[in-house]
Write a protein that holds these residues in place. Structure first.
Motif, PDB file in Angstrom:
ATOM      1  N   ALA A   1       2.260   6.692  -6.748  1.00 28.97           N
ATOM      2  CA  ALA A   1       1.266   7.652  -7.247  1.00 28.97           C
ATOM      3  C   ALA A   1       1.736   9.089  -7.016  1.00 28.97           C
ATOM      4  N   ILE A   2       2.278   9.366  -5.830  1.00 26.71           N
ATOM      5  CA  ILE A   2       2.792  10.708  -5.534  1.00 26.71           C
ATOM      6  C   ILE A   2       3.954  11.047  -6.466  1.00 26.71           C
ATOM      7  N   PHE A   3       4.826  10.075  -6.677  1.00 22.09           N
ATOM      8  CA  PHE A   3       5.964  10.275  -7.577  1.00 22.09           C
ATOM      9  C   PHE A   3       5.491  10.603  -8.992  1.00 22.09           C
ATOM     10  N   LEU A   4       4.522   9.849  -9.496  1.00 22.69           N
ATOM     11  CA  LEU A   4       4.046  10.087 -10.858  1.00 22.69           C
ATOM     12  C   LEU A   4       3.339  11.437 -10.992  1.00 22.69           C
ATOM     13  N   VAL A   5       2.606  11.853  -9.963  1.00 24.13           N
ATOM     14  CA  VAL A   5       1.970  13.180  -9.979  1.00 24.13           C
ATOM     15  C   VAL A   5       3.047  14.256  -9.997  1.00 24.13           C
ATOM     16  N   ARG A   6       4.054  14.088  -9.161  1.00 26.37           N
ATOM     17  CA  ARG A   6       5.172  15.053  -9.092  1.00 26.37           C
ATOM     18  C   ARG A   6       5.942  15.093 -10.421  1.00 26.37           C
ATOM     19  N   LEU A   7       6.147  13.922 -11.024  1.00 26.11           N
ATOM     20  CA  LEU A   7       6.828  13.841 -12.316  1.00 26.11           C
ATOM     21  C   LEU A   7       6.014  14.545 -13.402  1.00 26.11           C
ATOM     22  N   ASN A   8       4.718  14.321 -13.401  1.00 25.87           N
ATOM     23  CA  ASN A   8       3.838  14.970 -14.376  1.00 25.87           C
ATOM     24  C   ASN A   8       3.857  16.485 -14.197  1.00 25.87           C
ATOM     25  N   LYS A   9       3.863  16.948 -12.942  1.00 20.35           N
ATOM     26  CA  LYS A   9       3.929  18.390 -12.665  1.00 20.35           C
ATOM     27  C   LYS A   9       5.241  18.969 -13.193  1.00 20.35           C
ATOM     28  N   HIS A  10       6.337  18.258 -12.952  1.00 18.10           N
ATOM     29  CA  HIS A  10       7.642  18.721 -13.451  1.00 18.10           C
ATOM     30  C   HIS A  10       7.630  18.819 -14.975  1.00 18.10           C
ATOM     31  N   ASN A  11       7.076  17.808 -15.636  1.00 23.22           N
ATOM     32  CA  ASN A  11       7.059  17.799 -17.100  1.00 23.22           C
ATOM     33  C   ASN A  11       6.201  18.928 -17.672  1.00 23.22           C
ATOM     34  N   LYS A  12       5.105  19.275 -16.980  1.00 19.97           N
ATOM     35  CA  LYS A  12       4.265  20.385 -17.443  1.00 19.97           C
ATOM     36  C   LYS A  12       4.957  21.731 -17.236  1.00 19.97           C
ATOM     37  N   GLU A  13       5.678  21.867 -16.116  1.00 19.67           N
ATOM     38  CA  GLU A  13       6.364  23.127 -15.816  1.00 19.67           C
ATOM     39  C   GLU A  13       7.653  23.297 -16.603  1.00 19.67           C
ATOM     40  N   ASN A  14       8.246  22.204 -17.045  1.00 22.66           N
ATOM     41  CA  ASN A  14       9.527  22.245 -17.763  1.00 22.66           C
ATOM     42  C   ASN A  14       9.440  21.439 -19.061  1.00 22.66           C
ATOM     43  N   PRO A  15       8.747  21.960 -20.064  1.00 20.57           N
ATOM     44  CA  PRO A  15       8.595  21.181 -21.301  1.00 20.57           C
ATOM     45  C   PRO A  15       9.918  20.909 -22.012  1.00 20.57           C
ATOM     46  N   ALA A  16      10.933  21.715 -21.776  1.00 19.77           N
ATOM     47  CA  ALA A  16      12.230  21.495 -22.422  1.00 19.77           C
ATOM     48  C   ALA A  16      13.072  20.459 -21.669  1.00 19.77           C
ATOM     49  N   GLN A  17      12.681  20.136 -20.445  1.00 26.79           N
ATOM     50  CA  GLN A  17      13.448  19.194 -19.629  1.00 26.79           C
ATOM     51  C   GLN A  17      12.556  18.061 -19.122  1.00 26.79           C
ATOM     52  N   LYS A  18      11.736  17.533 -19.996  1.00 27.61           N
ATOM     53  CA  LYS A  18      10.818  16.465 -19.593  1.00 27.61           C
ATOM     54  C   LYS A  18      11.588  15.218 -19.167  1.00 27.61           C
ATOM     55  N   ILE A  19      10.999  14.505 -18.210  1.00 29.73           N
ATOM     56  CA  ILE A  19      11.564  13.252 -17.711  1.00 29.73           C
ATOM     57  C   ILE A  19      10.585  12.139 -18.045  1.00 29.73           C
TER      58      ILE A  19
ATOM     59  N   ILE B   1       0.841  -1.205   0.000  1.00 27.62           N
ATOM     60  CA  ILE B   1       0.000   0.000   0.000  1.00 27.62           C
ATOM     61  C   ILE B   1       0.877   1.256   0.000  1.00 27.62           C
ATOM     62  N   LEU B   2       1.889   1.276   0.847  1.00 23.52           N
ATOM     63  CA  LEU B   2       2.795   2.420   0.911  1.00 23.52           C
ATOM     64  C   LEU B   2       3.567   2.596  -0.392  1.00 23.52           C
ATOM     65  N   TYR B   3       3.995   1.484  -0.987  1.00 19.45           N
ATOM     66  CA  TYR B   3       4.745   1.535  -2.239  1.00 19.45           C
ATOM     67  C   TYR B   3       3.902   2.164  -3.349  1.00 19.45           C
ATOM     68  N   PHE B   4       2.645   1.710  -3.487  1.00 19.72           N
ATOM     69  CA  PHE B   4       1.801   2.250  -4.547  1.00 19.72           C
ATOM     70  C   PHE B   4       1.371   3.690  -4.256  1.00 19.72           C
ATOM     71  N   THR B   5       1.233   4.046  -2.985  1.00 12.67           N
ATOM     72  CA  THR B   5       0.958   5.435  -2.628  1.00 12.67           C
ATOM     73  C   THR B   5       2.143   6.317  -3.011  1.00 12.67           C
ATOM     74  N   LEU B   6       3.335   5.863  -2.661  1.00 16.77           N
ATOM     75  CA  LEU B   6       4.552   6.592  -3.012  1.00 16.77           C
ATOM     76  C   LEU B   6       4.706   6.691  -4.533  1.00 16.77           C
TER      77      LEU B   6
END
Length: 166
Positions: free
Chosen positions: A67-85, A60-65
């Motif tokens: 999900a948070i990681f993927l949301v954070r990654l998506n936010k980074h990619n939207k804010e930095n289109p030239a440096q997408k991960i 449960i903790l792994y999948f929660t972590l």
């Protein structure tokens, strides 16, 4: 640059490695069965109450972590289109090479990680070959090396941004 997601990426990976270590502990049940009936093979692990609780909480903790990681990654990619991960990229996203200074910092950190791995992997292999160690200890050794490489990289890069105020 201080709030760049790529700087915290090694911390995320270290958290996932810790979760895998806890999961390996919970799944290291001495009661395992391989059943082969009528050309069907099944593998069963019988967990005690505490081990089952550890495994369930860790999953449960792994999948929660995750999900948070993927949301954070998506936010980074939207804010930095030239440096997408990309989560599936072969090239590590920790490489920070916007300019010559960042290339130097990344190269120095990667050299330290490479030096660590060239020492740690043969040591672990020798240790596992010479001594009769349990499988869980070998798994922990591999996870420790993975954790160590991210720790070395993170501390090396982080010390260059410690005083930065962004």
């Amino acid at each position: 640059m201080k709030n760049d997601f790529r700087l915290t990426y090694p911390l995320w990976m270290m958290a996932f490695i810790i979760m895998l270590g806890v999961l390996a502990f919970g799944l290291n049940s001495p009661i395992t069965e391989f059943v082969n009936t009528h050309n069907e093979t099944s593998f069963t692990i019988k967990l005690e109450a505490l081990e089952g609780f550890i495994v369930l909480c860790t999953i449960i903790l792994y999948f929660t972590l995750l999900a948070i990681f993927l949301v954070r990654l998506n936010k980074h990619n939207k804010e930095n289109p030239a440096q997408k991960i990309s989560p599936f990229a072969i090239r590590p996203p920790e490489y920070l090479e916007q300019d010559e200074g960042m290339t130097f910092i990344t190269r120095k950190a990667v050299q330290k990680v490479y030096s660590f791995i060239t020492f740690a992997l043969p040591f672990l292999a020798t240790f596992a070959i010479v001594l009769p160690v349990p499988r869980l200890l070998i798994i922990y050794g591999i996870l420790a090396i993975a954790f160590g490489q991210y720790w070395i990289y993170y501390t090396e890069v982080r010390k260059h941004f410690k005083g930065e105020t962004e």
